[in-house]
Design a protein around this motif. Structure first.
Motif, PDB file in Angstrom:
ATOM      1  N   ASP A 189       2.051 -12.145  14.999  1.00  0.00           N
ATOM      2  CA  ASP A 189       2.287 -12.185  13.455  1.00  0.00           C
ATOM      3  C   ASP A 189       1.385 -11.168  12.741  1.00  0.00           C
ATOM      4  N   LEU A 190       0.327 -11.171  12.881  1.00  0.00           N
ATOM      5  CA  LEU A 190      -0.902 -10.295  12.292  1.00  0.00           C
ATOM      6  C   LEU A 190      -0.383  -8.769  12.522  1.00  0.00           C
ATOM      7  N   VAL A 216       2.541  -7.970  10.482  1.00  0.00           N
ATOM      8  CA  VAL A 216       2.081  -7.910   8.913  1.00  0.00           C
ATOM      9  C   VAL A 216       1.350  -6.419   8.810  1.00  0.00           C
ATOM     10  N   VAL A 256       4.287  -3.830   8.518  1.00  0.00           N
ATOM     11  CA  VAL A 256       4.831  -3.920   7.390  1.00  0.00           C
ATOM     12  C   VAL A 256       4.025  -3.443   6.172  1.00  0.00           C
ATOM     13  N   LEU A 257       2.494  -3.447   6.032  1.00  0.00           N
ATOM     14  CA  LEU A 257       1.826  -2.843   5.320  1.00  0.00           C
ATOM     15  C   LEU A 257       1.676  -1.476   5.234  1.00  0.00           C
TER      16      LEU A 257
END
Length: 415
Positions: free
Chosen positions: A77-78, A81, A84-85
Motif C-alpha cells: 500500500d505504501l 501511495v 500516486v504521489l
C-alpha cells in the motif's frame, strides 16, 4: 538467467511490470529533469538546482516514518501511495510557473520517491515465503535490479531525443508521459496480493518494535556505514570518471559515453549471472569481493595519470571492468543482505534506514570529488580507495556477526 521459481511466486510478475513502467517513465524524464523548468518557466538553472536540493533535504526524515509504517501496515500500500504521489506531482508540472509552485511540485515528487524506495525493498523481500532457499531471494533482487537498469536506460534513450527538439511542448509531453507511467504503475500494483511483503506474525510483533532495536544492532549499523562507502563508489562513476577523462585525457573524451553505456548495459543484463556465480559465497563475502574490486578500480584510476598515452585507452577499459564487476555484485546482494540480516518484525524500519546509504552517497559525492580534485587529480581516487579498503575490511569483520543462518553459503543446485 533466473529460476522459474522466482517468477512463479504470486505477485512477482505484476510487481516487476509495475517497476518497469515506472522506470521507463523516470528514465524518459531523466535527461530533461534539470532543464524542464528553465525551458517551461524561464527560471534560471541555478535557481532550479537550489529548489531541487531544498526538496531533497526536506524529504530526508521521510524514510524514518515510512520504515515504521511499513512494519505496522502493508508495504504494498505504501508503494502504491508513492506512485500516486509521483503521478500527481508530475501531472502538476505544467502549472508550476514560479519558485513557490515549483518547490511544491518538486517536494511532492521527492516525497513520493522517498516513500517508494523506503518501502519497495520491504515488499520485494516479503515475497519470499518462510524457509525459501537464499539464492532464490538473491535472484529476486537481481531481477528487480535488472528491470530497473534496463527500463531506465530505455526511457533515457528516448528522453534524450527530446533534447533535439527542446521545445516547451516536448518538455511538457515528457512530464505528462512520466505522470501516466506512475499512474499505470499504481494500477498494476493493485494486482500484487495485499498480503505480500509481511507475514501476519511479523505485523503483530511490529506493534511492539521500535528503532531502538536498530540503534542497538551494532553489526547492522556497521553494515550501513560500510555500504555507504560502497554506494559512494557507485555514484562516483558518473561524477568522477567524466571529469578525470576530460581533464586528464581530453583526446579520449569520446570514450565517456560508451564507457557509461556499456556499464549500464552490463548492469541491466548481468546481475542474474553474477548472482548465480556468487551463490557459493555468503552474502557478506560477496560484498567484500565487490569492495575489493572497487579498491582496484580506485587504484587504477589514481595511477592513470602516469600511464603512457599510447596504452591509456585499453588501460581505462580494463580499469572499468573492475567497477562493472563490483557493481554487478553489489547491486542485488546489498539489498538482499540488508533484508536477510534484519529482524522480520522490524524489517521495514531496517530497510528504510538502509536506503540512507544511497541518499548520503548522492548528497556527498559531488562535494567529496570536487574538494579533493582541487588539491590533486589523483587525490579523490586515493581517498576513495582507502575508504573502500576500510569498508571491505569491515565486511570481513561482519561475516560472523550478522545472523549466521542468513550467511551460511549454500551449495549449488541444478536448475
Amino acid at each position: 538467467m533466473f529460476d522459474r521459481a522466482v517468477l512463479s511466486k504470486k505477485g512477482t510478475v505484476p510487481l516487476v511490470v509495475a517497476l518497469a513502467v515506472d522506470m521507463i517513465g523516470s528514465g524518459l524524464f531523466m535527461p530533461v529533469s534539470l532543464l524542464y523548468f528553465t525551458a517551461v518557466s524561464r527560471i534560471p538553472l541555478t535557481s532550479v538546482g537550489l529548489l531541487m536540493s531544498a526538496a531533497t533535504i526536506a524529504t530526508l526524515p521521510v524514510p524514518v516514518l515510512i520504515g515504521y509504517l511499513a512494519d505496522r501496515w502493508n508495504p504494498r500500500d505504501l508503494v502504491l501511495v508513492a506512485q500516486v504521489l509521483q503521478a500527481a506531482g508530475f501531472a502538476a508540472y505544467r502549472w508550476a510557473d514560479g519558485p513557490v509552485p515549483i518547490l511544491v511540485v518538486v517536494v511532492v515528487v521527492a516525497v513520493g520517491q522517498r516513500v517508494f524506495w523506503s518501502s519497495f525493498f520491504t515488499l520485494v523481500a516479503g515475497l519470499a515465503p518462510p524457509g525459501e532457499e537464499r539464492r532464490l531471494n538473491d535472484q529476486r533482487f537481481a531481477l528487480v535490479g535488472t528491470v530497473q537498469a534496463a527500463a531506465t536506460g530505455l526511457g533515457a534513450l528516448v528522453g534524450g531525443l527530446v533534447l533535439v527538439d527542446a521545445s516547451v511542448s516536448a518538455y511538457r509531453l515528457v512530464a505528462s508521459a512520466n505522470a501516466v507511467s506512475f499512474a499505470v504503475s499504481a494500477v498494476l500494483l493493485t494486482l500484487v496480493p495485499r498480503g505480500a511483503g509481511q507475514q501476519p506474525e511479523a505485523a503483530r510483533a511490529a506493534a511492539t518494535g521500535s528503532y531502538r532495536v536498530l540503534l542497538r544492532d551494532r553489526p547492522y549499523l556497521l553494515l550501513i556505514v560500510a555500504n555507504t562507502v560502497f554506494a559512494l563508489c557507485s555514484v562516483m562513476v558518473g561524477i568522477a570518471v567524466p571529469v578525470s577523462i576530460v581533464e586528464g585525457a581530453p583526446s579520449l573524451k569520446w570514450l565517456i559515453g560508451p564507457l557509461l553505456a556499456v556499464n549500464a548495459l552490463l548492469l541491466a543484463t548481468g546481475q542474474g549471472f553474477v548472482v548465480r556465480w556468487a551463490r557459493p559465497l555468503s552474502r557478506v563475502r560477496a560484498m567484500a569481493v565487490a569492495g575489493g574490486l572497487w579498491v582496484l578500480w580506485s587504484v587504477a584510476f589514481a595511477a592513470a595519470l602516469r600511464v603512457p598515452p599510447v596504452v591509456l585507452l585499453p588501460y581505462l577499459l580494463i580499469s572499468m571492468l573492475f567497477y562493472a564487476g563490483a557493481d554487478l555484485l553489489h547491486a542485488p546482494i546489498s539489498n538482499a543482505l540488508a533484508a536477510a540480516a534484519a529482524p522480520e518484525h522490524v524489517r521495514g524500519r531496517y530497510l528504510a534506514v538502509f536506503q540512507y546509504c544511497f541518499t548520503i552517497a548522492n548528497i556527498a559525492a559531488p562535494t567529496f570529488f570536487t574538494a579533493l580534485y582541487a588539491r590533486g587529480a589523483a587525490l579523490p581516487w586515493i581517498v576513495l580507495g582507502i575508504l573502500t579498503a576500510a569498508a571491505t575490511a569491515a565486511m570481513y569483520l561482519l561475516e560472523k556477526r550478522l545472523p549466521a543462518e542468513e550467511e551460511e553459503p549454500v551449495k549449488a543446485m541444478s536448475v
